[in-house]
Design a protein around this motif. Structure first.
Motif, PDB file in Angstrom:
ATOM      1  N   LEU A   1     -17.528  11.197   6.587  1.00 11.01           N
ATOM      2  CA  LEU A   1     -17.764  10.730   5.211  1.00 11.01           C
ATOM      3  C   LEU A   1     -18.578  11.745   4.417  1.00 11.01           C
ATOM      4  N   GLN A   2     -19.494  12.446   5.122  1.00  8.19           N
ATOM      5  CA  GLN A   2     -20.292  13.448   4.427  1.00  8.19           C
ATOM      6  C   GLN A   2     -19.495  14.715   4.157  1.00  8.19           C
ATOM      7  N   GLY A   3     -18.483  14.972   4.975  1.00  7.73           N
ATOM      8  CA  GLY A   3     -17.724  16.216   4.852  1.00  7.73           C
ATOM      9  C   GLY A   3     -16.309  16.004   4.343  1.00  7.73           C
ATOM     10  N   PRO A   4     -15.329  16.088   5.233  1.00 12.97           N
ATOM     11  CA  PRO A   4     -13.912  16.078   4.841  1.00 12.97           C
ATOM     12  C   PRO A   4     -13.525  14.906   3.940  1.00 12.97           C
ATOM     13  N   ALA A   5     -14.106  13.722   4.134  1.00 11.82           N
ATOM     14  CA  ALA A   5     -13.643  12.553   3.371  1.00 11.82           C
ATOM     15  C   ALA A   5     -14.516  12.272   2.156  1.00 11.82           C
ATOM     16  N   ARG A   6     -15.346  13.260   1.779  1.00 13.79           N
ATOM     17  CA  ARG A   6     -16.314  13.045   0.700  1.00 13.79           C
ATOM     18  C   ARG A   6     -15.657  12.499  -0.580  1.00 13.79           C
ATOM     19  N   ASP A   7     -14.458  12.992  -0.907  1.00 17.59           N
ATOM     20  CA  ASP A   7     -13.824  12.592  -2.169  1.00 17.59           C
ATOM     21  C   ASP A   7     -12.594  11.719  -1.964  1.00 17.59           C
ATOM     22  N   ASP A   8     -12.457  11.174  -0.771  1.00 12.53           N
ATOM     23  CA  ASP A   8     -11.248  10.396  -0.472  1.00 12.53           C
ATOM     24  C   ASP A   8     -11.603   8.908  -0.381  1.00 12.53           C
ATOM     25  N   ALA A   9     -11.437   8.210  -1.502  1.00 11.21           N
ATOM     26  CA  ALA A   9     -11.892   6.812  -1.583  1.00 11.21           C
ATOM     27  C   ALA A   9     -11.173   5.911  -0.571  1.00 11.21           C
ATOM     28  N   THR A  10      -9.880   6.133  -0.356  1.00 13.81           N
ATOM     29  CA  THR A  10      -9.127   5.290   0.579  1.00 13.81           C
ATOM     30  C   THR A  10      -9.639   5.465   1.998  1.00 13.81           C
ATOM     31  N   ALA A  11      -9.811   6.737   2.375  1.00 15.39           N
ATOM     32  CA  ALA A  11     -10.322   7.011   3.719  1.00 15.39           C
ATOM     33  C   ALA A  11     -11.715   6.420   3.879  1.00 15.39           C
ATOM     34  N   GLN A  12     -12.517   6.532   2.848  1.00 11.63           N
ATOM     35  CA  GLN A  12     -13.888   6.002   2.908  1.00 11.63           C
ATOM     36  C   GLN A  12     -13.880   4.513   3.224  1.00 11.63           C
ATOM     37  N   GLN A  13     -13.033   3.769   2.547  1.00 11.96           N
ATOM     38  CA  GLN A  13     -12.948   2.333   2.791  1.00 11.96           C
ATOM     39  C   GLN A  13     -12.584   2.049   4.235  1.00 11.96           C
ATOM     40  N   ARG A  14     -11.611   2.800   4.722  1.00 10.05           N
ATOM     41  CA  ARG A  14     -11.132   2.568   6.080  1.00 10.05           C
ATOM     42  C   ARG A  14     -12.233   2.888   7.098  1.00 10.05           C
ATOM     43  N   PHE A  15     -12.904   4.035   6.891  1.00 14.50           N
ATOM     44  CA  PHE A  15     -13.942   4.439   7.846  1.00 14.50           C
ATOM     45  C   PHE A  15     -15.127   3.475   7.822  1.00 14.50           C
ATOM     46  N   LEU A  16     -15.470   3.029   6.617  1.00 16.23           N
ATOM     47  CA  LEU A  16     -16.583   2.066   6.534  1.00 16.23           C
ATOM     48  C   LEU A  16     -16.235   0.786   7.291  1.00 16.23           C
ATOM     49  N   GLY A  17     -14.960   0.405   7.213  1.00 14.78           N
ATOM     50  CA  GLY A  17     -14.505  -0.778   7.944  1.00 14.78           C
ATOM     51  C   GLY A  17     -14.697  -0.597   9.442  1.00 14.78           C
ATOM     52  N   ILE A  18     -14.303   0.579   9.938  1.00 16.32           N
ATOM     53  CA  ILE A  18     -14.442   0.839  11.381  1.00 16.32           C
ATOM     54  C   ILE A  18     -15.918   0.872  11.769  1.00 16.32           C
ATOM     55  N   MET A  19     -16.724   1.493  10.900  1.00 16.44           N
ATOM     56  CA  MET A  19     -18.157   1.570  11.193  1.00 16.44           C
ATOM     57  C   MET A  19     -18.772   0.176  11.265  1.00 16.44           C
ATOM     58  N   ALA A  20     -18.314  -0.701  10.375  1.00 17.16           N
ATOM     59  CA  ALA A  20     -18.838  -2.070  10.397  1.00 17.16           C
ATOM     60  C   ALA A  20     -18.470  -2.747  11.722  1.00 17.16           C
ATOM     61  N   THR A  21     -17.230  -2.547  12.178  1.00 17.44           N
ATOM     62  CA  THR A  21     -16.801  -3.143  13.450  1.00 17.44           C
ATOM     63  C   THR A  21     -17.655  -2.638  14.607  1.00 17.44           C
ATOM     64  N   GLU A  22     -17.884  -1.326  14.615  1.00 17.09           N
ATOM     65  CA  GLU A  22     -18.657  -0.732  15.717  1.00 17.09           C
ATOM     66  C   GLU A  22     -20.117  -1.189  15.673  1.00 17.09           C
ATOM     67  N   ALA A  23     -20.670  -1.275  14.459  1.00 17.25           N
ATOM     68  CA  ALA A  23     -22.055  -1.733  14.323  1.00 17.25           C
ATOM     69  C   ALA A  23     -22.163  -3.180  14.794  1.00 17.25           C
ATOM     70  N   ASP A  24     -21.113  -3.958  14.491  1.00 19.16           N
ATOM     71  CA  ASP A  24     -21.091  -5.344  14.910  1.00 19.16           C
ATOM     72  C   ASP A  24     -21.056  -5.446  16.435  1.00 19.16           C
ATOM     73  N   ARG A  25     -20.317  -4.542  17.067  1.00 21.35           N
ATOM     74  CA  ARG A  25     -20.252  -4.512  18.519  1.00 21.35           C
ATOM     75  C   ARG A  25     -21.646  -4.225  19.111  1.00 21.35           C
ATOM     76  N   LEU A  26     -22.344  -3.278  18.474  1.00 17.76           N
ATOM     77  CA  LEU A  26     -23.701  -2.954  18.923  1.00 17.76           C
ATOM     78  C   LEU A  26     -24.608  -4.179  18.835  1.00 17.76           C
TER      79      LEU A  26
END
Ligand SMILES: Nc1ncnc2c1ncn2[C@@H]1O[C@H](COP(=O)(O)OP(=O)(O)OP(=O)(O)O)[C@@H](O)[C@H]1O
Ligand SMILES: [Mg+2]
Length: 332
Positions: A125-150
């Protein structure tokens, strides 16, 4: 004295050997050189150094008894030119330590997987996907799932340690199992529907209450139903049943059976005895994909023990699984 002891004289001969030592070494060494009795270099050095330096020395002493290693701490205590040799059994302590080490290694590993994923996505998110709003949404979704697992992992670990702490105190409050079943089916009905299955409960009339811990028994049933939904959802549904009290030979007393039956993939027989081990999963990928931590049944097992009950797993591959919890109806 219960611990194995030996007295070695100035001539390096065994003067006294107690019964516990004879039982351990299988030979009476009285009158013989101590090196023929102790044989292990570290032990012989400890005795020799205790004689020479007039200070207590210790050494690790491993004996093969049957199929099992027994680990002793040997102390060589100098007294007036003699040396007392005492063995202290460390086997149980070492086993506990090694279990704890395994546990810490497992926990670290389980925590690392979601953490690595989250850190990886932050970098993206800080690098390659900095300006890619669609990718950002998707990655944030995955991060939320992983954080939830933790979060779930930490919750389960806390729950496990609390349950372990309480295990020796048997709960005695009268609990209405019928109520527990109807609450659980209500709570998890929507989850079952999402998975394309349904919960069917059978509660006989006039069931006596059982001595127990209401919240913990709810936790047990929720865990079992969740497993049935995660690994056994079919349109045949999932049955949760209570059975009238009956004498259980396994418990030597009258108990009520609570069963959760699914018609899913089932569990291969050789896995059944290991299901309640911490972090044990039959199919790691499937469990991970479902957000499982592998601690559910370990918690169930401890709660069952606390209630002096019994847990039974029966399964036919491809046909389904029945988990039975037997709960004594009285405190005896
Ligand atoms: N009803 C079932 N049918 C098939 N497999 C099952 C069933 N119940 C449990 N299992 C297997 O047993 C394993 C251990 O179950 P357990 O409840 O301890 O962990 P989990 O469900 O993976 O994670 P958690 O319950 O901590 O979220 C599961 O991963 C699964 O492989
Ligand atoms: Mg589970």
């Amino acid at each position: 004295m219960k611990s194995p002891l030996m007295l070695i004289g100035p001539e390096n001969r065994v003067l006294v050997q107690n019964e516990a030592m004879t039982e351990l070494l299988k030979i009476d060494f009285r009158g013989r050189q101590y090196i023929t009795a102790l044989r292990q270099p570290a032990a012989i050095d400890a005795v020799a150094n205790a004689q020479k330096d007039h200070v207590t020395k210790s050494a690790r002493y491993v004996l093969h008894v049957g199929t099992r290693d027994r680990i002793f701490e040997l102390s060589a205590i100098p007294v007036d030119g003699h040396v007392i040799v005492a063995f202290e059994d460390q086997t149980a302590a070492e086993e506990t330590l090694s279990l704890r080490r395994d546990f810490v290694a497992n926990v670290s590993h389980e925590l690392r997987t979601p953490l690595t994923a989250i850190l990886g996505f932050i970098e993206t998110l800080q690098g390659p996907a900095r300006d890619d709003a669609t990718a950002q949404q998707r990655f944030l979704g995955i991060m939320a799932t992983e954080a939830d697992r933790l979060r779930r992992l930490v919750d389960d670990l806390l729950s496990l340690s609390r349950v372990e702490e309480l295990e020796r105190t048997r709960p005695v409050e009268p609990v209405d199992l019928g109520l527990i079943v109807s609450q659980a089916t209500e709570l998890l009905g929507a989850l079952a529907a999402d998975a394309g299955t349904k919960l069917i409960s059978r509660i006989p009339n006039d069931l006596p209450k059982v001595p127990g811990d209401d919240a913990q028994l709810q936790q047990v049933l929720n865990n079992l139903i969740e497993n049935a939904i995660k690994y056994g959802a079919t349109d045949a549904g999932i049955e949760i049943a209570l059975h009238p009290p009956a004498f259980e030979t396994a418990l030597h007393q009258t108990a009520i059976r609570m069963t959760v039956t699914d018609h899913g993939i089932g569990i291969p027989a050789h896995h059944l005895i290991r299901l309640t081990e911490r972090f044990y999963r039959v199919d790691l990928h499937r469990s991970r994909a479902q957000g499982g931590t592998g601690l559910g049944l370990a918690i169930v097992k401890h709660i069952t023990n606390r209630h002096r009950g019994k847990l039974l797993f029966e399964s036919v591959e491809g046909q389904g699984t029945t988990v039975t919890l037997m709960l004594p109806v009285a405190v005896t």
